[in-house]
Each structure stands twice: as C-alpha cells, then as structure tokens.
Design an enzyme around this catalytic site. Structure first.
Site, PDB file in Angstrom:
ATOM      1  N   GLY A 158       0.836  -1.186   0.000  1.00  0.00           N
ATOM      2  CA  GLY A 158       0.000   0.000   0.000  1.00  0.00           C
ATOM      3  C   GLY A 158       0.875   1.240   0.000  1.00  0.00           C
ATOM      4  N   ARG A 159       0.786   2.029   1.085  1.00  0.00           N
ATOM      5  CA  ARG A 159       1.498   3.299   1.184  1.00  0.00           C
ATOM      6  C   ARG A 159       1.030   4.241   0.086  1.00  0.00           C
ATOM      7  NH1 ARG A 159       7.403   1.023   2.863  1.00  0.00           N
ATOM      8  NH2 ARG A 159       7.273   1.542   5.050  1.00  0.00           N
ATOM      9  N   HIS A 160      -0.259   4.379  -0.011  1.00  0.00           N
ATOM     10  CA  HIS A 160      -0.835   5.318  -0.975  1.00  0.00           C
ATOM     11  C   HIS A 160      -2.286   5.596  -0.603  1.00  0.00           C
ATOM     12  CE1 HIS A 160      -1.680   1.264  -2.779  1.00  0.00           C
ATOM     13  NE2 HIS A 160      -2.897   1.776  -2.699  1.00  0.00           N
ATOM     14  N   SER A 161      -2.870   6.582  -1.271  1.00  0.00           N
ATOM     15  CA  SER A 161      -4.321   6.797  -1.167  1.00  0.00           C
ATOM     16  C   SER A 161      -4.864   6.884  -2.591  1.00  0.00           C
ATOM     17  CB  SER A 161      -4.626   8.083  -0.403  1.00  0.00           C
ATOM     18  OG  SER A 161      -4.204   9.188  -1.156  1.00  0.00           O
ATOM     19  N   ARG A 186      -3.553   4.143   3.023  1.00  0.00           N
ATOM     20  CA  ARG A 186      -3.565   2.797   3.582  1.00  0.00           C
ATOM     21  C   ARG A 186      -2.211   2.118   3.441  1.00  0.00           C
ATOM     22  NH1 ARG A 186      -7.061   1.899  -0.810  1.00  0.00           N
ATOM     23  NH2 ARG A 186      -7.759   3.910  -0.028  1.00  0.00           N
TER      24      ARG A 186
END
Ligand code: T46
Length: 131
Positions: free
Chosen positions: A47-50, A95
């Site tokens: 993840g590590r993004h929106s 997330r």
C-alpha cells in the site's frame, strides 16, 4: 475516520461455507475490478498510498493481516481475519497493510478499473490534498 466493516452473510451447511457478493447491493458500488494478493511475507508493508476516486471492499478470505488507515488526522489499525468480513474504504484514505499470516490471501473488489493517475503515492502530497 471513514471506513466500515461489513459482515456478509455466510451460507453454511455440512459441505462448508459460501459467501456471495453482489455489486450495487451487498457491495455498495458496481464492481469493475477484482484483484488478490498472496505469498506476502509477514513484515512486508504494502500500500502506502491513497486514492482520489477509488472505493474498495477488502477481504481476507484466508489468513489475516493488518490494515493501517490514515485520513490525515488520525491513524487506525484494523485486523482482518474473518473470511466474511469486508473492509469498505472510500477515497482519500491513506492505507498501508502488513503483518501477513503465512497463508494470507487479500481479495479486493474495486469500483474502478486500474488507473495509476488515481494513486497518491507521496504522503506529503496526500496530506496537502486532504487538508
Ligand atoms: C490498494 C491496495 C489494498 C495492476 O496492474 N493492476 C491492478 O489492478 C493493481 C491493483 C495493480 N497493478 C500493478 C501496479 C503495480 O505495478 O501491480 C503492481 C503492484 O501494485 P501495488 O504496488 O499498487 O500493490 P499494493 O499491494 O501496494 O496496493 C494494492 C492496490 O494497488 C491498491 O489500490 O488499495 O492493494
């Protein structure tokens, strides 16, 4: 923090269990894409993004993992470990997911086709956009 944990009906009998997921009824949007993730090591962080627009319902039909959600104001960790429980996330939530059990399968129902332009992969940019 805007998210929802939805318990879907389990149709079980002596043969086992079945969970049916229909778009635009049980799932709160038309399903345009399904993807799944497996074979992920416990300590890996995905993840590590929106997303600007995308809505998703996320399941662990097998095994477990942790989803860390961040709306720019607070962070919350949700442990997914039940095959009939879906985590419904709308847009503009950062997330990360980790702590994968060895047998973990993550299955995702998505409201849009894949579009890299919908991703914000930089945390500072995300914070600016949600301000
Ligand atoms: C999300 C979390 C829960 C595609 O080509 N099509 C797709 O539909 C997807 C989801 C990914 N990809 C490509 C893009 C990358 O080259 O597959 C590669 C891995 O994707 P990514 O690094 O974005 O995977 P995750 O596990 O970090 O994030 C995924 C979803 O991308 C994301 O929308 O919310 O799962």
């Amino acid at each position: 923090m805007e998210y929802e944990l939805i318990d879907f009906k389990v149709r079980g009998d002596e043969r086992g269990s079945l969970v049916a997921l229909e778009g635009s009824s049980e799932i709160p949007f038309e399903i345009k894409r399904v993807y799944y993730i497996y074979g992920t090591k416990r300590e890996v962080i995905r993840g590590r993004h929106s997303h600007r627009k995308l809505q998703q319902v996320i399941f662990c039909p097998q095994g477990s993992c942790d989803f860390i959600l961040d709306d720019g104001k607070e962070r919350q960790t949700i442990h997914l470990n039940r095959p009939n429980c879906g985590l419904y996330i709308k847009s503009n939530i950062w997330r990360e997911f980790t702590n994968f059990s060895e047998d973990c399968v993550v299955m995702v129902l998505a409201s849009e086709h894949y579009d890299e332009a919908d991703y914000i992969r930089d945390y500072d940019e995300f914070k600016k956009e949600v301000k």
